[in-house]
Design a protein around this motif. Structure first.
Motif, PDB file in Angstrom:
ATOM      1  N   ALA A  59       0.745  -1.198   0.238  1.00 27.57           N
ATOM      2  CA  ALA A  59       0.097  -0.089   0.234  1.00 27.57           C
ATOM      3  C   ALA A  59       0.863   1.686   0.028  1.00 27.57           C
ATOM      4  O   ALA A  59       1.913   1.160   0.944  1.00 27.57           O
ATOM      5  CB  ALA A  59      -0.844   0.226   1.299  1.00 27.57           C
ATOM      6  N   SER A  60       0.631   1.628  -0.774  1.00 29.99           N
ATOM      7  CA  SER A  60       1.218   3.152  -0.810  1.00 29.99           C
ATOM      8  C   SER A  60       0.615   4.701  -0.506  1.00 29.99           C
ATOM      9  O   SER A  60      -0.187   4.291  -1.915  1.00 29.99           O
ATOM     10  CB  SER A  60       2.216   3.506  -2.441  1.00 29.99           C
ATOM     11  OG  SER A  60       2.585   4.805  -2.341  1.00 29.99           O
ATOM     12  N   ALA A  83      -5.978   5.659   8.997  1.00 27.72           N
ATOM     13  CA  ALA A  83      -6.912   4.751   8.691  1.00 27.72           C
ATOM     14  C   ALA A  83      -6.219   3.403   8.035  1.00 27.72           C
ATOM     15  O   ALA A  83      -6.842   2.410   8.217  1.00 27.72           O
ATOM     16  CB  ALA A  83      -7.535   5.406   8.011  1.00 27.72           C
ATOM     17  N   MET A  84      -4.891   3.574   7.323  1.00 31.36           N
ATOM     18  CA  MET A  84      -4.516   2.498   6.803  1.00 31.36           C
ATOM     19  C   MET A  84      -4.101   1.310   7.855  1.00 31.36           C
ATOM     20  O   MET A  84      -3.931   0.742   7.099  1.00 31.36           O
ATOM     21  CB  MET A  84      -3.077   3.321   5.547  1.00 31.36           C
ATOM     22  CG  MET A  84      -4.180   4.177   4.317  1.00 31.36           C
ATOM     23  SD  MET A  84      -5.418   2.549   3.336  1.00 31.36           S
ATOM     24  CE  MET A  84      -3.711   1.725   2.159  1.00 31.36           C
ATOM     25  N   ARG A  85      -2.944   2.035   8.368  1.00 31.72           N
ATOM     26  CA  ARG A  85      -2.728   1.076   9.392  1.00 31.72           C
ATOM     27  C   ARG A  85      -3.884   0.562  10.418  1.00 31.72           C
ATOM     28  O   ARG A  85      -3.511  -0.757  10.526  1.00 31.72           O
ATOM     29  CB  ARG A  85      -2.167   2.034  10.752  1.00 31.72           C
ATOM     30  CG  ARG A  85      -1.347   2.623  10.497  1.00 31.72           C
ATOM     31  CD  ARG A  85       0.215   3.099  11.444  1.00 31.72           C
ATOM     32  NE  ARG A  85       1.521   3.496  10.605  1.00 31.72           N
ATOM     33  CZ  ARG A  85       2.296   2.827  10.068  1.00 31.72           C
ATOM     34  NH1 ARG A  85       2.069   2.007  10.299  1.00 31.72           N
ATOM     35  NH2 ARG A  85       3.067   4.096   9.138  1.00 31.72           N
ATOM     36  N   SER A  86      -4.891   1.115  10.081  1.00 30.34           N
ATOM     37  CA  SER A  86      -6.323  -0.010  10.895  1.00 30.34           C
ATOM     38  C   SER A  86      -5.989  -1.233  10.052  1.00 30.34           C
ATOM     39  O   SER A  86      -6.918  -2.387  10.320  1.00 30.34           O
ATOM     40  CB  SER A  86      -7.068   0.761  11.389  1.00 30.34           C
ATOM     41  OG  SER A  86      -8.177   1.150  10.200  1.00 30.34           O
ATOM     42  N   THR A 102      -0.706  -9.679   5.070  1.00 29.51           N
ATOM     43  CA  THR A 102       0.007  -8.514   5.618  1.00 29.51           C
ATOM     44  C   THR A 102       0.257  -7.647   4.925  1.00 29.51           C
ATOM     45  O   THR A 102       0.536  -7.897   3.095  1.00 29.51           O
ATOM     46  CB  THR A 102       1.709  -9.191   5.628  1.00 29.51           C
ATOM     47  OG1 THR A 102       1.621 -10.639   6.640  1.00 29.51           O
ATOM     48  CG2 THR A 102       2.311  -7.679   6.047  1.00 29.51           C
ATOM     49  N   ILE A 103      -0.553  -6.092   4.865  1.00 30.17           N
ATOM     50  CA  ILE A 103      -0.737  -5.101   3.775  1.00 30.17           C
ATOM     51  C   ILE A 103       1.175  -4.338   4.621  1.00 30.17           C
ATOM     52  O   ILE A 103       0.944  -4.539   5.474  1.00 30.17           O
ATOM     53  CB  ILE A 103      -1.683  -4.289   4.146  1.00 30.17           C
ATOM     54  CG1 ILE A 103      -2.879  -5.292   3.694  1.00 30.17           C
ATOM     55  CG2 ILE A 103      -1.588  -3.102   3.207  1.00 30.17           C
ATOM     56  CD1 ILE A 103      -4.079  -4.424   3.817  1.00 30.17           C
ATOM     57  N   ARG A 104       2.118  -4.166   3.551  1.00 30.30           N
ATOM     58  CA  ARG A 104       2.957  -3.268   3.726  1.00 30.30           C
ATOM     59  C   ARG A 104       2.438  -1.973   3.426  1.00 30.30           C
ATOM     60  O   ARG A 104       2.459  -1.944   2.469  1.00 30.30           O
ATOM     61  CB  ARG A 104       4.015  -3.789   3.078  1.00 30.30           C
ATOM     62  CG  ARG A 104       4.754  -4.961   3.303  1.00 30.30           C
ATOM     63  CD  ARG A 104       6.388  -5.495   2.533  1.00 30.30           C
ATOM     64  NE  ARG A 104       6.725  -6.389   2.895  1.00 30.30           N
ATOM     65  CZ  ARG A 104       7.287  -7.934   2.626  1.00 30.30           C
ATOM     66  NH1 ARG A 104       8.025  -7.370   1.738  1.00 30.30           N
ATOM     67  NH2 ARG A 104       8.045  -8.465   2.845  1.00 30.30           N
ATOM     68  N   LEU A 105       2.725  -0.895   4.240  1.00 30.06           N
ATOM     69  CA  LEU A 105       2.434   0.394   4.017  1.00 30.06           C
ATOM     70  C   LEU A 105       3.935   1.339   3.731  1.00 30.06           C
ATOM     71  O   LEU A 105       4.705   1.443   4.915  1.00 30.06           O
ATOM     72  CB  LEU A 105       1.427   0.561   5.664  1.00 30.06           C
ATOM     73  CG  LEU A 105       0.706   0.340   5.520  1.00 30.06           C
ATOM     74  CD1 LEU A 105      -0.120   0.328   7.151  1.00 30.06           C
ATOM     75  CD2 LEU A 105      -0.075   0.355   4.988  1.00 30.06           C
ATOM     76  N   MET A 124      -2.688  -1.233  -2.617  1.00 32.16           N
ATOM     77  CA  MET A 124      -4.029  -0.146  -2.237  1.00 32.16           C
ATOM     78  C   MET A 124      -2.900   0.963  -2.228  1.00 32.16           C
ATOM     79  O   MET A 124      -1.845   1.408  -2.363  1.00 32.16           O
ATOM     80  CB  MET A 124      -4.217  -0.240  -0.805  1.00 32.16           C
ATOM     81  CG  MET A 124      -4.824  -2.092  -0.386  1.00 32.16           C
ATOM     82  SD  MET A 124      -5.345  -2.415   1.135  1.00 32.16           S
ATOM     83  CE  MET A 124      -6.415  -0.680   1.702  1.00 32.16           C
ATOM     84  N   ALA A 125      -4.136   2.210  -2.105  1.00 37.24           N
ATOM     85  CA  ALA A 125      -3.657   2.996  -2.457  1.00 37.24           C
ATOM     86  C   ALA A 125      -4.713   3.753  -1.905  1.00 37.24           C
ATOM     87  O   ALA A 125      -5.848   3.939  -1.774  1.00 37.24           O
ATOM     88  CB  ALA A 125      -3.057   4.023  -4.501  1.00 37.24           C
ATOM     89  N   PHE A 126      -3.921   5.948  -1.583  1.00 35.09           N
ATOM     90  CA  PHE A 126      -4.441   6.325  -0.724  1.00 35.09           C
ATOM     91  C   PHE A 126      -4.981   7.572  -1.275  1.00 35.09           C
ATOM     92  O   PHE A 126      -3.452   8.223  -0.425  1.00 35.09           O
ATOM     93  CB  PHE A 126      -4.882   6.308   1.430  1.00 35.09           C
ATOM     94  CG  PHE A 126      -6.051   7.475   2.248  1.00 35.09           C
ATOM     95  CD1 PHE A 126      -7.112   7.738   1.064  1.00 35.09           C
ATOM     96  CD2 PHE A 126      -5.993   6.768   2.675  1.00 35.09           C
ATOM     97  CE1 PHE A 126      -7.630   8.702   1.699  1.00 35.09           C
ATOM     98  CE2 PHE A 126      -7.154   7.461   3.714  1.00 35.09           C
ATOM     99  CZ  PHE A 126      -7.725   7.899   3.653  1.00 35.09           C
TER     100      PHE A 126
END
Length: 327
Positions: A27-28, A40-43, A54-57, A80-82
């Motif tokens: 996720a970037s 929010a992304m960490r939650s 496992t989502i690597r942020l 993922m992206a935000f």
């Protein structure tokens, strides 16, 4: 393509091998650790651990520049992206309608737009491009000025205003300001520190995270009339990755995103108060947008940004009318 971008794409193209249903996602996003959008992304990442994902942020644009995230997302190189929808103006200019000045007045108004057929059409276009929207977020716009308070368009004359995209540029130019195009907000602090802009025009969340209150003379925040604009910032997943999920994992992902968005909305409800409090504590004047000022800004927006959107975006007139019809 720069060497940095080539290196980043090389990194995201090499995926860990999955074992026994376990997966590793990437996720970037540009938001720094501690920003409410990073929270929010960490939650979401914590919630998906139970699903074997496992989502690597990669916060703070540490993997990809914001402008490169869309291409990586649609190609499946990241999962993922935000990001603010304004960063997609060259890829999907129709989304700019959501950030046009005075178009979205308040968070309840934004929620009604989010539930409208026009918004569903925009999301279908994004899905056709390879992206699934997991959650919506609407961040109020605000701006801080260095020389004087900018309450009405006339107050902006001669000042240098940071802008993103042609529509916001034409809006500030119509007020007599000098547009300073800056694609992303990560360089905003440098521009302020080096006296390159007079109006820091961005989201209230970004202004809060800058911690540069003493650089300004005045802050304009949403008031009884609402905000001058809202930024639509969706949490997105690559459709390629989404399509590989079974129904249980899809439901878990949507649930995690919905909870993250709900918590983010609570944080955003306190955002304007925290932002104003920080500036007041630094001895900076804080002005709320009233109805007369809002009306003046809206008249300016109609003849500049709105007209340009209608004239230059494919189907822009129809989209504008449909969004505007949502009361």
């Amino acid at each position: 393509m720069t060497a940095a971008v080539m290196a980043a794409l090389a990194v995201v193209s090499v995926r860990p091998v999955s074992h026994a249903g376990a997966e590793t996602w990437i996720a970037s996003y540009q938001f720094p650790p501690g920003d409410m959008r990073d929270d929010a992304m960490r939650s979401i990442a914590r919630a998906m651990e139970a699903q074997g994902i496992t989502i690597r942020l990669y916060a703070s644009a540490s993997l990809l520049r914001p402008g490169d995230q869309w291409g990586a997302l649609t190609s499946g190189n990241i999962d993922m992206a935000f990001m603010p929808s304004d960063y997609l103006l060259d890829r999907m200019p129709q989304l700019a309608v959501l950030s046009l000045p005075t178009m979205v007045r308040s968070r309840p108004h934004a929620e009604r737009i989010a539930a409208s057929p026009a918004m569903r059409d925009l999301k279908h276009q994004m899905e056709a491009a390879g992206v699934v929207i997991l959650a919506d977020s609407w961040i109020p716009g605000a701006y801080a000025s260095r020389q004087r308070c900018v309450q009405t368009p006339a107050d902006a004359k001669g000042l240098r205003a940071r802008t993103i995209g042609r529509f916001m540029g034409e809006f500030w130019a119509g007020a007599g300001a000098v547009p300073v195009p800056v694609v992303t907000s990560d360089s905003l602090g440098t521009l302020v520190s080096n006296d390159l802009i007079d109006i820091a025009n961005t989201s209230a969340a970004t202004l809060l995270s800058l911690h540069m209150e003493r650089k300004f003379a005045c802050l304009m925040v949403p008031g009884d009339a609402g905000a001058l604009w809202y930024l639509y910032e969706p949490i997105m997943v690559s459709k390629r990755r989404y399509d590989t999920l079974d129904e249980a994992r899809r439901q878990a992902l949507h649930a995690a995103a919905a909870e993250a968005a709900a918590n983010l909305a609570v944080s955003l409800s306190l955002l304007e108060r925290r932002l104003a409090g920080n500036f007041i504590a630094a001895g900076v004047d804080v002005v709320k947008l009233d109805f007369d000022a809002f009306d003046a800004w809206r008249k300016l927006a109609r003849r500049t940004a709105w007209k340009s959107f209608r004239d230059h975006v494919p189907g822009g007139g129809d989209i504008l009318d449909k969004i505007q019809a949502v009361e």
